[in-house]
Design a protein around this motif. Sequence first.
Motif, PDB file in Angstrom:
ATOM      1  N   ALA A  22       0.548   8.103   5.318  1.00 26.62           N
ATOM      2  CA  ALA A  22       0.274   7.591   6.669  1.00 26.62           C
ATOM      3  C   ALA A  22      -0.158   8.680   7.641  1.00 26.62           C
ATOM      4  O   ALA A  22      -0.950   8.434   8.554  1.00 26.62           O
ATOM      5  CB  ALA A  22       1.512   6.876   7.204  1.00 26.62           C
ATOM      6  N   THR A  23       0.330   9.906   7.456  1.00 25.18           N
ATOM      7  CA  THR A  23       0.029  10.954   8.436  1.00 25.18           C
ATOM      8  C   THR A  23      -1.153  11.819   8.020  1.00 25.18           C
ATOM      9  O   THR A  23      -1.414  12.850   8.620  1.00 25.18           O
ATOM     10  CB  THR A  23       1.264  11.852   8.667  1.00 25.18           C
ATOM     11  OG1 THR A  23       1.658  12.379   7.393  1.00 25.18           O
ATOM     12  CG2 THR A  23       2.415  11.082   9.275  1.00 25.18           C
ATOM     13  N   ARG A  70       0.828  -1.229   0.000  1.00 26.59           N
ATOM     14  CA  ARG A  70       0.000   0.000   0.000  1.00 26.59           C
ATOM     15  C   ARG A  70       0.858   1.273   0.000  1.00 26.59           C
ATOM     16  O   ARG A  70       0.592   2.238   0.741  1.00 26.59           O
ATOM     17  CB  ARG A  70      -0.995   0.065   1.160  1.00 26.59           C
ATOM     18  CG  ARG A  70      -0.875  -0.907   2.316  1.00 26.59           C
ATOM     19  CD  ARG A  70      -1.443  -2.249   2.037  1.00 26.59           C
ATOM     20  NE  ARG A  70      -1.237  -3.154   3.178  1.00 26.59           N
ATOM     21  CZ  ARG A  70      -1.116  -4.461   3.032  1.00 26.59           C
ATOM     22  NH1 ARG A  70      -1.160  -5.017   1.855  1.00 26.59           N
ATOM     23  NH2 ARG A  70      -0.973  -5.227   4.076  1.00 26.59           N
ATOM     24  N   GLN A 107      -5.953  -0.417   5.224  1.00 30.16           N
ATOM     25  CA  GLN A 107      -4.967   0.330   4.425  1.00 30.16           C
ATOM     26  C   GLN A 107      -5.008  -0.111   2.957  1.00 30.16           C
ATOM     27  O   GLN A 107      -4.877   0.700   2.053  1.00 30.16           O
ATOM     28  CB  GLN A 107      -3.561   0.141   4.985  1.00 30.16           C
ATOM     29  CG  GLN A 107      -3.349   0.917   6.270  1.00 30.16           C
ATOM     30  CD  GLN A 107      -1.907   0.892   6.754  1.00 30.16           C
ATOM     31  OE1 GLN A 107      -1.046   0.243   6.162  1.00 30.16           O
ATOM     32  NE2 GLN A 107      -1.654   1.589   7.835  1.00 30.16           N
ATOM     33  N   ALA A 115      -4.361   7.453   8.268  1.00 28.18           N
ATOM     34  CA  ALA A 115      -4.164   6.239   7.468  1.00 28.18           C
ATOM     35  C   ALA A 115      -3.186   5.288   8.152  1.00 28.18           C
ATOM     36  O   ALA A 115      -3.346   4.067   8.093  1.00 28.18           O
ATOM     37  CB  ALA A 115      -3.665   6.608   6.078  1.00 28.18           C
ATOM     38  N   GLY A 116      -2.183   5.856   8.844  1.00 28.68           N
ATOM     39  CA  GLY A 116      -1.147   5.041   9.468  1.00 28.68           C
ATOM     40  C   GLY A 116      -1.643   4.150  10.593  1.00 28.68           C
ATOM     41  O   GLY A 116      -0.961   3.189  10.954  1.00 28.68           O
ATOM     42  N   ASN A 169      -6.622  11.381   2.219  1.00 25.46           N
ATOM     43  CA  ASN A 169      -6.032  10.477   1.228  1.00 25.46           C
ATOM     44  C   ASN A 169      -6.943  10.342   0.010  1.00 25.46           C
ATOM     45  O   ASN A 169      -6.480  10.424  -1.131  1.00 25.46           O
ATOM     46  CB  ASN A 169      -5.812   9.083   1.837  1.00 25.46           C
ATOM     47  CG  ASN A 169      -4.448   8.929   2.465  1.00 25.46           C
ATOM     48  OD1 ASN A 169      -3.475   8.591   1.791  1.00 25.46           O
ATOM     49  ND2 ASN A 169      -4.356   9.201   3.763  1.00 25.46           N
TER      50      ASN A 169
END
Length: 233
Positions: free
Chosen positions: A88-89, A83, A138, A130-131, A95
Amino acid sequence: MTCKGVTARYSRITVVSGVDLSLHAGELLAVLGANGAGKSSMLGAIAGIVNGGGEIRVRGRSVGRLSTPARAATGIAFVPEQRGNIFATMSVRENIDVGLRLLPPGERELQREFILELFPILKQRDQAMAGVLSGGEQQMLAIGLALGRNPDVLILDEPSQGLAPAVFDILEHAFDILKRKGLALLLAEQNVPFAARVADRYIIMSYGSVVQTGGREDLENPEELADAFMGAG
Ligand code: ATP
């Protein structure tokens, strides 16, 4: 999409050569093969993120010489291994916004709705970073992000890697919906039983070339198929 004589290289080393494949709207082609067989490099060369050559046509248009962003604009979307396309942040919503940003503004909300209907969990996790999502979530976000531009061809590198079997059902269902919508799906897989569940056809790669092709009926004994290429490099 039709591809003829696809090559992939790192610096001067050619790791994939002479790969021909065709992929019709509404079908899923699985690219099988052992570690290092050249699956990722071949997908990357088609998506334009790995150097390479060959004739690549999407809806009759030759795209093989286009830059990566220009190629994305022609309808090819890529979901990298692990992915690797998600941020992630940033939150799930942010996203998805990144994926949608290149779509004409008037089409964005409709496409967002489509992505969230495909993976309803993303709606519930809207504000989550997302992280912190699970691996399965994910992967759904990575696919959702790639779908932002409403592509014709979706290329996925090992989407089942490291995921719980429960997520396989969700991915299988999502692929069915995407195929019914007319997308062409191309995915590299080492998990042959998973590939057997979702693929209409398959090719097996070894040492950078295609060594076998087959249809759904040949996927009925995935273990035998896996034995045939595992260790073949
Ligand atoms: P895996 O499932 O392990 O990713 P794969 O079938 O996708 O395997 P590739 O990752 O495409 O295979 O690797 C094909 C060949 O290219 C291998 O010999 C590998 O060592 C080489 N290779 C892959 N990435 C690079 C790179 N960034 N630089 C140099 N060589 C690479």
